[in-house]
Scaffold this motif. Structure first.
Motif, short mmCIF file in Angstrom:
data_model
loop_
_atom_site.label_atom_id
_atom_site.label_comp_id
_atom_site.label_asym_id
_atom_site.label_seq_id
_atom_site.Cartn_x
_atom_site.Cartn_y
_atom_site.Cartn_z
N ALA A 61 0.88 -1.17 0.00
CA ALA A 61 0.00 0.00 0.00
C ALA A 61 0.92 1.22 0.00
CB ALA A 61 -0.90 0.01 1.23
N ILE A 62 0.49 2.27 -0.67
CA ILE A 62 1.29 3.49 -0.76
C ILE A 62 0.41 4.66 -0.36
CG2 ILE A 62 2.63 5.01 -2.27
CD1 ILE A 62 2.24 1.64 -3.56
N THR A 63 0.94 5.55 0.50
CA THR A 63 0.21 6.75 0.88
C THR A 63 0.95 7.99 0.39
OG1 THR A 63 1.33 7.04 3.01
CG2 THR A 63 -0.67 5.71 2.99
N LEU A 64 0.19 9.02 0.07
CA LEU A 64 0.73 10.35 -0.17
C LEU A 64 0.55 11.11 1.13
CD1 LEU A 64 1.76 12.76 -1.82
CD2 LEU A 64 -0.60 13.13 -2.56
N ASN A 65 1.66 11.60 1.69
CA ASN A 65 1.65 12.31 2.96
C ASN A 65 1.87 13.80 2.69
OD1 ASN A 65 1.58 9.70 4.28
ND2 ASN A 65 3.74 9.57 3.78
N GLU A 66 0.79 14.56 2.62
CA GLU A 66 0.89 15.97 2.24
C GLU A 66 1.63 16.81 3.26
OE1 GLU A 66 -2.59 17.94 0.75
OE2 GLU A 66 -3.29 16.11 -0.23
N PHE A 90 2.79 18.59 -2.87
CA PHE A 90 2.00 17.87 -3.88
C PHE A 90 0.73 17.32 -3.24
CE2 PHE A 90 6.00 16.84 -6.56
CZ PHE A 90 5.96 18.10 -7.11
N ASN A 91 -0.34 17.20 -4.05
CA ASN A 91 -1.62 16.73 -3.53
C ASN A 91 -2.28 15.66 -4.41
OD1 ASN A 91 -2.39 18.34 -5.68
ND2 ASN A 91 -3.84 19.59 -4.51
N ARG A 92 -1.59 15.17 -5.42
CA ARG A 92 -2.13 14.12 -6.28
C ARG A 92 -1.12 12.97 -6.36
NH1 ARG A 92 -6.14 15.30 -10.15
NH2 ARG A 92 -6.00 13.07 -10.45
N LEU A 93 -1.65 11.77 -6.55
CA LEU A 93 -0.82 10.57 -6.63
C LEU A 93 -1.44 9.64 -7.66
CD1 LEU A 93 0.75 8.53 -3.87
CD2 LEU A 93 -1.04 7.42 -5.16
N VAL A 102 5.10 5.27 -8.74
CA VAL A 102 4.09 6.21 -8.30
C VAL A 102 4.56 7.61 -8.69
CG1 VAL A 102 4.94 6.56 -5.93
CG2 VAL A 102 2.53 6.78 -6.40
N MET A 103 3.60 8.42 -9.18
CA MET A 103 3.88 9.80 -9.58
C MET A 103 3.05 10.72 -8.71
SD MET A 103 5.39 11.83 -12.03
CE MET A 103 5.57 10.85 -13.50
N CYS A 104 3.69 11.78 -8.18
CA CYS A 104 2.99 12.78 -7.38
C CYS A 104 3.20 14.15 -8.01
CB CYS A 104 3.55 12.80 -5.95
SG CYS A 104 3.42 11.23 -5.10
#
Length: 186
Positions: A61-66, A90-93, A102-104
């Motif tokens: 699992a991958i999270t984007l941590n703003e 960044f706010n998109r993943l 993964v791209m942010c």
């Protein structure tokens, strides 16, 4: 008096055949719920995780941590976490179909829950190799709109206002070519 409703950011969980992952934005954690036993375990990730996705093989699992400008790569079975720093704010993943990348990036039209402050870039993105935890920052064109991945997993395509970025994922580091779509971005 009428009931007062809170306007919470609606976070989608990420589901696999064995687990459901839920980002807990206010606690800087991700909760894993086992299916069908409903056993619940929680692990710490970066600050303000706003998006969680799972790889196609259901192993990560991958999270984007703003709030901490990072992504957390979580082993689905052990909950071991690898944090990878990315470009700020960044706010998109987007996760590749094969789960290797993964791209942010920053999307001014998307909700944002946290900012580390500083200058906001409108033409950069962060590409992260999920297997190695390697981060490659890159310029992809003004105002990136979306990311698509080729079926063979060898290229990423980033559409922005005036250009198309073609990223060769077979190169180390990934190689980018910008193709202008318009002479005038406005």
């Amino acid at each position: 008096p009428p009931e007062q409703e809170d306007d919470f950011l609606k976070l989608e969980p990420a589901a696999t055949d064995a687990y459901v992952f839920v980002a807990n934005t206010s606690r800087n954690t991700v909760t894993r719920i086992a299916v069908p036993s409903l056993a619940v375990l929680t692990t710490e990730v970066g600050k303000i995780p706003t998006r969680v996705v799972t790889t196609a093989d259901y192993k990560k699992a991958i999270t984007l941590n703003e709030g901490s400008d990072s992504v957390s790569i979580i082993d689905a079975e052990t909950l071991a976490v690898t944090d990878v720093p990315i470009r700020p704010n960044f706010n998109r993943l987007a996760l590749s179909d094969d789960g290797h990348w993964v791209m942010c990036w920053y999307d001014p039209t998307a909700e944002s829950q946290g900012s580390s402050g500083g200058v906001q870039s409108f033409n950069e993105a962060s590409l992260v190799n999920v297997d190695s935890g390697t981060h490659t920052p890159m310029v992809v064109g003004f105002n990136p709109q979306s990311v698509k991945w080729t079926e063979d997993g060898q290229k990423a395509l980033v559409v922005s206002d005036a250009s198309l970025a073609v990223i060769d994922l077979t190169q180390n580091p990934p190689d980018i070519s910008l193709i202008e779509l318009s002479d005038d971005p406005l």
